[in-house]
Motif scaffolding. Structure first.
Motif, PDB file in Angstrom:
ATOM      1  N   GLU A 130       0.847  -1.196   0.000  1.00  0.00           N
ATOM      2  CA  GLU A 130       0.000   0.000   0.000  1.00  0.00           C
ATOM      3  C   GLU A 130       0.881   1.244   0.000  1.00  0.00           C
ATOM      4  N   TRP A 159       0.453   4.204   0.910  1.00  0.00           N
ATOM      5  CA  TRP A 159       0.320   5.124   2.041  1.00  0.00           C
ATOM      6  C   TRP A 159       0.886   4.547   3.340  1.00  0.00           C
ATOM      7  N   VAL A 186      -2.702   8.990   2.233  1.00  0.00           N
ATOM      8  CA  VAL A 186      -3.878   8.251   2.697  1.00  0.00           C
ATOM      9  C   VAL A 186      -5.029   8.550   1.742  1.00  0.00           C
ATOM     10  N   PRO A 187      -5.843   7.526   1.357  1.00  0.00           N
ATOM     11  CA  PRO A 187      -6.978   7.765   0.450  1.00  0.00           C
ATOM     12  C   PRO A 187      -7.824   8.948   0.896  1.00  0.00           C
ATOM     13  N   GLN A 188      -8.236   9.766  -0.068  1.00  0.00           N
ATOM     14  CA  GLN A 188      -9.004  10.972   0.227  1.00  0.00           C
ATOM     15  C   GLN A 188     -10.312  10.636   0.945  1.00  0.00           C
ATOM     16  N   ASP A 189     -10.716  11.581   1.804  1.00  0.00           N
ATOM     17  CA  ASP A 189     -11.962  11.454   2.562  1.00  0.00           C
ATOM     18  C   ASP A 189     -11.991  10.189   3.416  1.00  0.00           C
ATOM     19  N   THR A 190     -10.813   9.756   3.849  1.00  0.00           N
ATOM     20  CA  THR A 190     -10.710   8.560   4.679  1.00  0.00           C
ATOM     21  C   THR A 190      -9.953   8.894   5.951  1.00  0.00           C
ATOM     22  N   ASP A 191     -10.489   8.474   7.067  1.00  0.00           N
ATOM     23  CA  ASP A 191      -9.790   8.649   8.331  1.00  0.00           C
ATOM     24  C   ASP A 191      -8.641   7.645   8.386  1.00  0.00           C
ATOM     25  N   PRO A 192      -7.405   8.092   8.622  1.00  0.00           N
ATOM     26  CA  PRO A 192      -6.255   7.180   8.599  1.00  0.00           C
ATOM     27  C   PRO A 192      -6.406   5.977   9.525  1.00  0.00           C
ATOM     28  N   GLU A 220      -9.176   4.578  10.578  1.00  0.00           N
ATOM     29  CA  GLU A 220     -10.195   3.674  10.039  1.00  0.00           C
ATOM     30  C   GLU A 220      -9.648   2.897   8.844  1.00  0.00           C
ATOM     31  N   ALA A 221      -8.863   3.568   7.999  1.00  0.00           N
ATOM     32  CA  ALA A 221      -8.265   2.889   6.852  1.00  0.00           C
ATOM     33  C   ALA A 221      -7.286   1.818   7.322  1.00  0.00           C
ATOM     34  N   ALA A 224      -9.275  -1.197   8.640  1.00  0.00           N
ATOM     35  CA  ALA A 224      -9.841  -1.993   7.549  1.00  0.00           C
ATOM     36  C   ALA A 224      -8.772  -2.840   6.868  1.00  0.00           C
TER      37      ALA A 224
END
Length: 236
Positions: A46, A48, A68-74, A76-77, A80
Motif C-alpha cells: 500500500e 500510504w 492516505v486515500p481521500q476522505d478517509t480517516d487514517p 479507520e483505513a 480496515a
C-alpha cells in the motif's frame, strides 16, 4: 492452539501511526501469526503505508498522511487494512524461516551472571549452557536498541527474573536471559538481564545490507565456543 484474534484494539500513536494490540501477554503462537500478518501487509505494498513494525503481541502501522486515500480517516483505513490482512495471514503457510547460528562464549568473565543463575536453579553452569544451546529459539521482535533481538523459546527450566539492580553498562555482544526470553546486546548499553555469555558477532552495522543481523521470525541456534575461538572470531 492459540489463534490470533480477529478483533483487536487500535491505539493512536500520534497522528501518523496506529498500534493494533492482539494480546497483552507473551504467546509464541500468537507472535508467529502477528509476523505472518506483517508479511501479508508488506505484500499489499500500500503506497500510504510507510512502515510495518511487528512486536510481541501487537503491530504498529506508520503511514504517510499525504498519501492516505481521500476522505478517509487514517485510523479507520488502517483498521480496515488490518482486518483484511488478518484473514489472509490466518490461512497463510509459515514457510521456511531463516536459521542463524550464534556462537557464544560462556566464559566466567564474559558471562558474569552464569554461576549465579546456575546456583539459583540448582544446576551446574555446564547444564545451563547445555539447555540454553539445546532449545529451539526464534526472534520475536526487534527493539530497545537498533539491531537488538528479543528471542523466545528459552528452556522453561532456565526462566529466571531480571536482575534486581540493572547494570549501567553491558558490553556489546552480551547474551542474556530473563523470564522466558534471551536477548543479545548490539552495543554497550545499560541492561538488567542476566548475562550468561557473549558472542563475537556484530549485530548492527550501517555499512551492511541489511544493517541488522537479526529479523523477526528468524530461528536461532546458540553454539558454545571457547574463549580462544571467541577472541579469534572477534579479531577476524
Amino acid at each position: 492452539m492459540a489463534q490470533i484474534r480477529q478483533d483487536f484494539d487500535i491505539h493512536p500513536l500520534g497522528d501518523a501511526a496506529v498500534l493494533a494490540e492482539f494480546t497483552s501477554h507473551l504467546d509464541l503462537l500468537a507472535n508467529v501469526r502477528i509476523q505472518r500478518l506483517a508479511a501479508a501487509l508488506r505484500a499489499r505494498k500500500e503506497p500510504w503505508i510507510r512502515d510495518i513494525v511487528p512486536a510481541l503481541g501487537s503491530l504498529a502501522l506508520h503511514f504517510d498522511l499525504d498519501r492516505v486515500p481521500q476522505d478517509t480517516d487514517p485510523a479507520e483505513a488502517a483498521a480496515a487494512l488490518l482486518r483484511a490482512c488478518v484473514k489472509e495471514s490466518t490461512a497463510a503457510s509459515a514457510g521456511n524461516a531463516h536459521m542463524i547460528e550464534v556462537p557464544v562464549c560462556y566464559d566466567r568473565e564474559l558471562g558474569p551472571d552464569l554461576a549465579e543463575v546456575a546456583a539459583r536453579l540448582g544446576m551446574a553452569p555446564r547444564e545451563v549452557i547445555r539447555r540454553h544451546c539445546g532449545s529451539e529459539h526464534r526472534v520475536l521482535m526487534m527493539g530497545f536498541s537498533p539491531g537488538q533481538p528479543y528471542i523466545g523459546g528459552l528452556d522453561a527450566s532456565l526462566s529466571v527474573p531480571r536482575r534486581s539492580t540493572p547494570r549501567t553498562s553491558v558490553p556489546a555482544g552480551s547474551v542474556a536471559i530473563a523470564n522466558e526470553q534471551t536477548a543479545v546486546y548490539p552495543f554497550t548499553i545499560s541492561g538488567g538481564w542476566n548475562v550468561v555469555g557473549r558472542t563475537p558477532l556484530t549485530l548492527f552495522d550501517v555499512g551492511r545490507n541489511p544493517a541488522a543481523l537479526f529479523a523477526p521470525g528468524m530461528k536461532v541456534r546458540f553454539v558454545p565456543i571457547t574463549r580462544g575461538e571467541f577472541e579469534s572470531k572477534l579479531a577476524a
